[in-house]
Design a protein around this motif. Structure first.
Motif, PDB file in Angstrom:
ATOM      1  N   ARG A  88       0.820  -1.202   0.000  1.00  0.00           N
ATOM      2  CA  ARG A  88       0.000   0.000   0.000  1.00  0.00           C
ATOM      3  C   ARG A  88       0.861   1.262   0.000  1.00  0.00           C
ATOM      4  O   ARG A  88       0.562   2.237  -0.705  1.00  0.00           O
ATOM      5  CB  ARG A  88      -0.944  -0.015   1.206  1.00  0.00           C
ATOM      6  N   ALA A  89       1.927   1.253   0.776  1.00  0.00           N
ATOM      7  CA  ALA A  89       2.789   2.432   0.861  1.00  0.00           C
ATOM      8  C   ALA A  89       3.503   2.709  -0.449  1.00  0.00           C
ATOM      9  O   ALA A  89       3.812   3.869  -0.755  1.00  0.00           O
ATOM     10  CB  ALA A  89       3.817   2.232   1.987  1.00  0.00           C
ATOM     11  N   ARG A  90       3.747   1.663  -1.240  1.00  0.00           N
ATOM     12  CA  ARG A  90       4.496   1.814  -2.479  1.00  0.00           C
ATOM     13  C   ARG A  90       3.599   2.072  -3.692  1.00  0.00           C
ATOM     14  O   ARG A  90       4.109   2.213  -4.808  1.00  0.00           O
ATOM     15  CB  ARG A  90       5.354   0.561  -2.717  1.00  0.00           C
ATOM     16  N   ALA A  91       2.295   2.129  -3.495  1.00  0.00           N
ATOM     17  CA  ALA A  91       1.382   2.255  -4.642  1.00  0.00           C
ATOM     18  C   ALA A  91       0.340   3.343  -4.439  1.00  0.00           C
ATOM     19  O   ALA A  91      -0.738   3.292  -5.024  1.00  0.00           O
ATOM     20  CB  ALA A  91       0.691   0.916  -4.893  1.00  0.00           C
ATOM     21  N   VAL A  92       0.660   4.356  -3.658  1.00  0.00           N
ATOM     22  CA  VAL A  92      -0.349   5.365  -3.313  1.00  0.00           C
ATOM     23  C   VAL A  92      -0.817   6.162  -4.526  1.00  0.00           C
ATOM     24  O   VAL A  92      -1.915   6.728  -4.524  1.00  0.00           O
ATOM     25  CB  VAL A  92       0.187   6.321  -2.224  1.00  0.00           C
ATOM     26  N   GLU A  93      -0.001   6.194  -5.602  1.00  0.00           N
ATOM     27  CA  GLU A  93      -0.358   7.022  -6.753  1.00  0.00           C
ATOM     28  C   GLU A  93      -1.281   6.308  -7.736  1.00  0.00           C
ATOM     29  O   GLU A  93      -1.758   6.923  -8.693  1.00  0.00           O
ATOM     30  CB  GLU A  93       0.915   7.478  -7.479  1.00  0.00           C
ATOM     31  N   LEU A  94      -1.534   5.029  -7.534  1.00  0.00           N
ATOM     32  CA  LEU A  94      -2.332   4.253  -8.487  1.00  0.00           C
ATOM     33  C   LEU A  94      -3.755   4.099  -7.955  1.00  0.00           C
ATOM     34  O   LEU A  94      -4.023   3.277  -7.082  1.00  0.00           O
ATOM     35  CB  LEU A  94      -1.691   2.881  -8.720  1.00  0.00           C
ATOM     36  N   GLU A  95      -4.674   4.885  -8.515  1.00  0.00           N
ATOM     37  CA  GLU A  95      -6.041   4.922  -7.992  1.00  0.00           C
ATOM     38  C   GLU A  95      -6.825   3.644  -8.293  1.00  0.00           C
ATOM     39  O   GLU A  95      -7.807   3.350  -7.604  1.00  0.00           O
ATOM     40  CB  GLU A  95      -6.783   6.140  -8.560  1.00  0.00           C
ATOM     41  N   ASN A  96      -6.431   2.896  -9.304  1.00  0.00           N
ATOM     42  CA  ASN A  96      -7.185   1.690  -9.680  1.00  0.00           C
ATOM     43  C   ASN A  96      -6.649   0.431  -9.012  1.00  0.00           C
ATOM     44  O   ASN A  96      -7.102  -0.677  -9.310  1.00  0.00           O
ATOM     45  CB  ASN A  96      -7.172   1.496 -11.198  1.00  0.00           C
ATOM     46  N   LEU A  97      -5.684   0.576  -8.080  1.00  0.00           N
ATOM     47  CA  LEU A  97      -5.044  -0.570  -7.433  1.00  0.00           C
ATOM     48  C   LEU A  97      -5.287  -0.536  -5.933  1.00  0.00           C
ATOM     49  O   LEU A  97      -5.053   0.481  -5.268  1.00  0.00           O
ATOM     50  CB  LEU A  97      -3.532  -0.550  -7.702  1.00  0.00           C
ATOM     51  N   THR A  98      -5.767  -1.659  -5.393  1.00  0.00           N
ATOM     52  CA  THR A  98      -5.917  -1.817  -3.949  1.00  0.00           C
ATOM     53  C   THR A  98      -5.285  -3.139  -3.528  1.00  0.00           C
ATOM     54  O   THR A  98      -5.088  -4.043  -4.345  1.00  0.00           O
ATOM     55  CB  THR A  98      -7.393  -1.806  -3.516  1.00  0.00           C
ATOM     56  N   PHE A  99      -4.985  -3.239  -2.244  1.00  0.00           N
ATOM     57  CA  PHE A  99      -4.413  -4.469  -1.687  1.00  0.00           C
ATOM     58  C   PHE A  99      -5.259  -4.931  -0.508  1.00  0.00           C
ATOM     59  O   PHE A  99      -5.711  -4.109   0.298  1.00  0.00           O
ATOM     60  CB  PHE A  99      -2.970  -4.245  -1.220  1.00  0.00           C
ATOM     61  N   GLU A 100      -5.474  -6.223  -0.435  1.00  0.00           N
ATOM     62  CA  GLU A 100      -6.231  -6.812   0.658  1.00  0.00           C
ATOM     63  C   GLU A 100      -5.493  -8.033   1.182  1.00  0.00           C
ATOM     64  O   GLU A 100      -4.846  -8.759   0.425  1.00  0.00           O
ATOM     65  CB  GLU A 100      -7.635  -7.236   0.189  1.00  0.00           C
TER      66      GLU A 100
END
Length: 266
Positions: A88-100
């Motif tokens: 999550r910390a490494r992908a904050v700029e990608l609005e279409n990507l989430t992690f669960e």
């Protein structure tokens, strides 16, 4: 010893950070970028598609998937809470990507709701791939596509000369940090047994010449050997230093075989 990737959080925060950085370094390598780009080109993306990565780690591949799939949604499922935080910390700029946080054998996705499933360097770290393949079959739409990309760890090497001590670390990494070093050889049969139709299978040889992506093969195995009393800390430090010396001077030679299978749900 048991493969620590089967319980990453138990391995600790230092382990998570080391491998999160190593995964980023590996994915930034042009040869790995080409492998991922090749299989992403065989997936269908659109505004309403859902692509999932199972065993997303710290998200190095998920970020590539999200860039290719945008504005389509991408979810990275990962059983390790520590890796999810890193991702999550490494992908904050990608609005279409989430992690669960979720196990690959029990995904919080509805039957037939997913367009594509990616498993990148995951199945070599599980005792039984079939539950993950069966779960991918469940969540995929008819005609949906599964990608499995993994290393044939049985062929991995850090040898630059006979009896190279760095290669002893590579062999120890395979025995201590990998569950199934021969998974790539079996993946087509495993996928067919799960009901998939194999559409493509290819192998790519990778030479690792100048970065730190294989450093954990030395640093983490040396930690294990020190803990077991096999070697002392001065030798462990020297081995890490030797890897870094070769990488920084252009004398490193690591070798991997990567296999990619693409299979369809009938």
């Amino acid at each position: 010893m048991a493969d620590p990737f089967q319980n990453v959080d138990a391995a600790g925060a230092d382990f998570i950070k080391v491998f999160a950085d190593a995964m980023d370094a590996r994915q930034a390598d042009p040869s790995m970028e080409a492998i991922v780009a090749s299989y992403l080109a065989q997936l269908s993306f659109g505004p309403d598609t859902l692509t999932i990565e199972v065993g997303a780690g710290a998200g190095a591949v998920s970020r590539r998937v999200a860039a290719a799939a945008a504005p389509g949604r991408v979810i990275g499922y990962e059983p390790s809470a520590g890796f999810v935080d890193e991702a999550r910390a490494r992908a904050v700029e990608l609005e279409n990507l989430t992690f669960e946080q979720a196990d690959g054998a029990s995904l919080p996705a509805k039957d037939g709701s997913v367009d594509s499933v990616v498993m990148h360097t995951v199945l070599t770290h599980v005792s039984d791939p079939q539950p993950l393949l069966a779960e991918a079959m469940r969540v995929l739409k008819p005609g949906g596509r599964l990608v499995v990309c993994d290393a044939d760890f049985s062929k991995g090497s850090l040898a630059s000369f006979p009896n190279d001590p760095l290669d002893a670390c590579a062999k120890t990494f395979t025995s201590d940090f990998v569950t199934d070093a021969f998974l790539v050889a079996r993946i087509r049969d495993l996928a067919a047994a799960a009901g998939f139709t194999v559409a493509d299978f290819r192998l790519v040889n990778r030479a690792i010449l100048d970065n730190m992506q294989m450093l954990p093969w030395v640093s983490e195995t040396c930690k294990q050997m020190v803990a077991r009393g096999d070697i002392g800390q001065p030798l462990a430090d020297a081995m890490v230093g030797e890897y870094q010396r070769r990488a920084n001077s252009g004398k490193l030679f690591g070798f991997q075989v990567m296999g990619t299978m693409i299979a369809d749900k009938p």
